[in-house]
Design an enzyme around this catalytic site. Structure first.
Site, PDB file in Angstrom:
ATOM      1  N   HIS A 193       6.523  -1.173   8.216  1.00 53.02           N
ATOM      2  CA  HIS A 193       5.979   0.147   8.557  1.00 53.02           C
ATOM      3  C   HIS A 193       4.528   0.319   8.120  1.00 53.02           C
ATOM      4  CE1 HIS A 193       7.386   2.304   4.558  1.00 53.02           C
ATOM      5  NE2 HIS A 193       6.546   1.314   4.332  1.00 53.02           N
ATOM      6  N   ASP A 245       3.646 -12.591  -2.081  1.00 48.31           N
ATOM      7  CA  ASP A 245       2.786 -11.413  -2.049  1.00 48.31           C
ATOM      8  C   ASP A 245       1.365 -11.850  -2.383  1.00 48.31           C
ATOM      9  OD1 ASP A 245       1.891  -8.670  -1.983  1.00 48.31           O
ATOM     10  OD2 ASP A 245       3.906  -8.059  -2.599  1.00 48.31           O
ATOM     11  N   PHE A 283       0.439 -12.872   4.204  1.00 48.76           N
ATOM     12  CA  PHE A 283       1.406 -13.245   5.237  1.00 48.76           C
ATOM     13  C   PHE A 283       0.807 -13.221   6.640  1.00 48.76           C
ATOM     14  CE2 PHE A 283       3.300  -8.935   3.834  1.00 48.76           C
ATOM     15  CZ  PHE A 283       2.417  -8.182   4.607  1.00 48.76           C
ATOM     16  N   GLY A 334      -0.369 -15.328  -1.554  1.00 42.07           N
ATOM     17  CA  GLY A 334      -1.011 -15.573  -0.271  1.00 42.07           C
ATOM     18  C   GLY A 334      -0.988 -14.324   0.586  1.00 42.07           C
TER      19      GLY A 334
END
Length: 337
Positions: free
Chosen positions: A245, A199, A227, A225
């Site tokens: 989502h 995360d 993604f 980091g």
């Protein structure tokens, strides 16, 4: 959770539906004022509640009686006490407390829904801040994390039960796993697994606090980091829960491809979200999809078919789906050895 349709063939039913936001705000306010925590100590009279909550008194009996009619409180003569569900899930500090998500709804979603017409006209989110602003404000980030803890506290046991392959693997990675609430539950249930969270770096102090609380220091690790720009750590089981989502179709496809590269040969990707295929959850999940319109720049709920296309396009060899809890869907995508 299946919604009971309002009879909209009659004016009274239409008006009742139009005013159903009032029921919601009565609950949101009760959590904001900590009513259920106060009543956890025992039944109290209207005057005792007024004093403990520091309220004026006007409208108080109507508000309390409305909460009785909504089955959140019970009334015995002149005294009020928590209903069973409220006492189990809405008392601050309890392990089963889900009020963190309700507090977020009160602060963010309730005002944003008041601007739904503008969102539909412009296609733009109405929350007033993007996620980068949230994570850079420690107070707001803590509020967000509390809401995520509330969700993972409910979904964790359901996911552990719904997926039966934990024992066949050695490592599990939760992508966008916040402070590690979910992966900690998995590792506690299956101690042979090593756990990790990927995360944003701002989550790290909250993660360390959670891991220490759970006695899992050294057993669950944090990787900071983005993604979208950084490679994901490798693991046998990679989880994307309530992450896709938040993003648009193109970004969802990219994240599934990122996850494919992260999954070890022979491993699996677990994705869960409020997908739009469950007939029993159609209303609830369309509401959540509109939440995404109101609070993200491009997010929405999506179908299993869309996710299957992303997963198969990325290289996963089999894709299965099954219900998860009341309203989520779990998709299991397997990678060849």
């Amino acid at each position: 959770m299946t919604s009971i349709p309002t009879d909209t063939s009659r004016p009274a039913g239409i008006l009742r539906l139009a005013n159903s936001f009032c029921d919601a705000k009565a609950l949101l306010t009760a959590v904001e004022l900590d009513l259920f925590t106060v009543l956890h100590a025992g039944p109290a009279s209207e005057e005792e509640i007024r004093r403990r909550l520091g309220l004026h008194g006007r409208g108080l009996s109507d508000w309390l009686d409305l909460l009785v009619e909504l089955n959140l409180l019970e009334r015995d003569g002149a005294r009020y006490r928590n209903g069973a569900g409220a006492d189990r899930h809405l008392v601050r500090g309890a392990d089963s407390y889900i009020g963190g998500f309700i507090e977020r709804s009160n602060r963010n979603l309730y005002p944003a829904w008041g601007r739904l017409s503008e969102a539909l006209r412009s296609g733009k989110q109405q929350s007033g801040s993007d996620f980068e602003a949230v994570v850079d404000n420690p107070k707001v980030l803590a509020q967000f994390i509390n809401s995520m803890d509330a969700l993972t506290g409910v979904l964790g046991p359901q996911l552990i039960e719904a997926y039966d392959g934990w024992s066949g693997y050695q490592s599990v990675l939760d992508v966008g796993g916040c402070r590690g609430g979910l992966v900690s539950q998995v590792v506690r249930a299956y101690p042979h697994l090593s756990g990790a969270v990927f995360d944003l770096p701002q989550m790290s102090p909250f993660f360390e606090e959670k891991v220490a609380e759970q006695g899992l220091a050294g057993k669950v690790t944090f990787h900071g980091g983005s993604f979208f720009t950084d490679p994901l750590p490798s693991a046998d089981i990679v989880m994307l829960g309530h992450v896709l989502h938040d993003w648009d179709l193109r970004q969802r496809k990219f994240l599934v491809e990122q996850a494919y590269r992260s999954v070890n040969p022979g491993g699996v990707l677990l994705v869960y979200d409020r997908m739009l295929d469950r007939e029993s959850s159609r209303v609830e999940n369309l509401v959540i999809s509109l939440d995404m319109l109101l609070v993200t720049d491009g997010g929405s709920e999506y179908t299993v078919a869309e996710l299957r296309g992303h997963a198969e396009g990325a290289g996963f060899t089999s894709v299965e789906d099954r219900p998860l809890g009341d309203d989520d869907t779990l998709v299991v995508a397997r990678k060849a050895r």
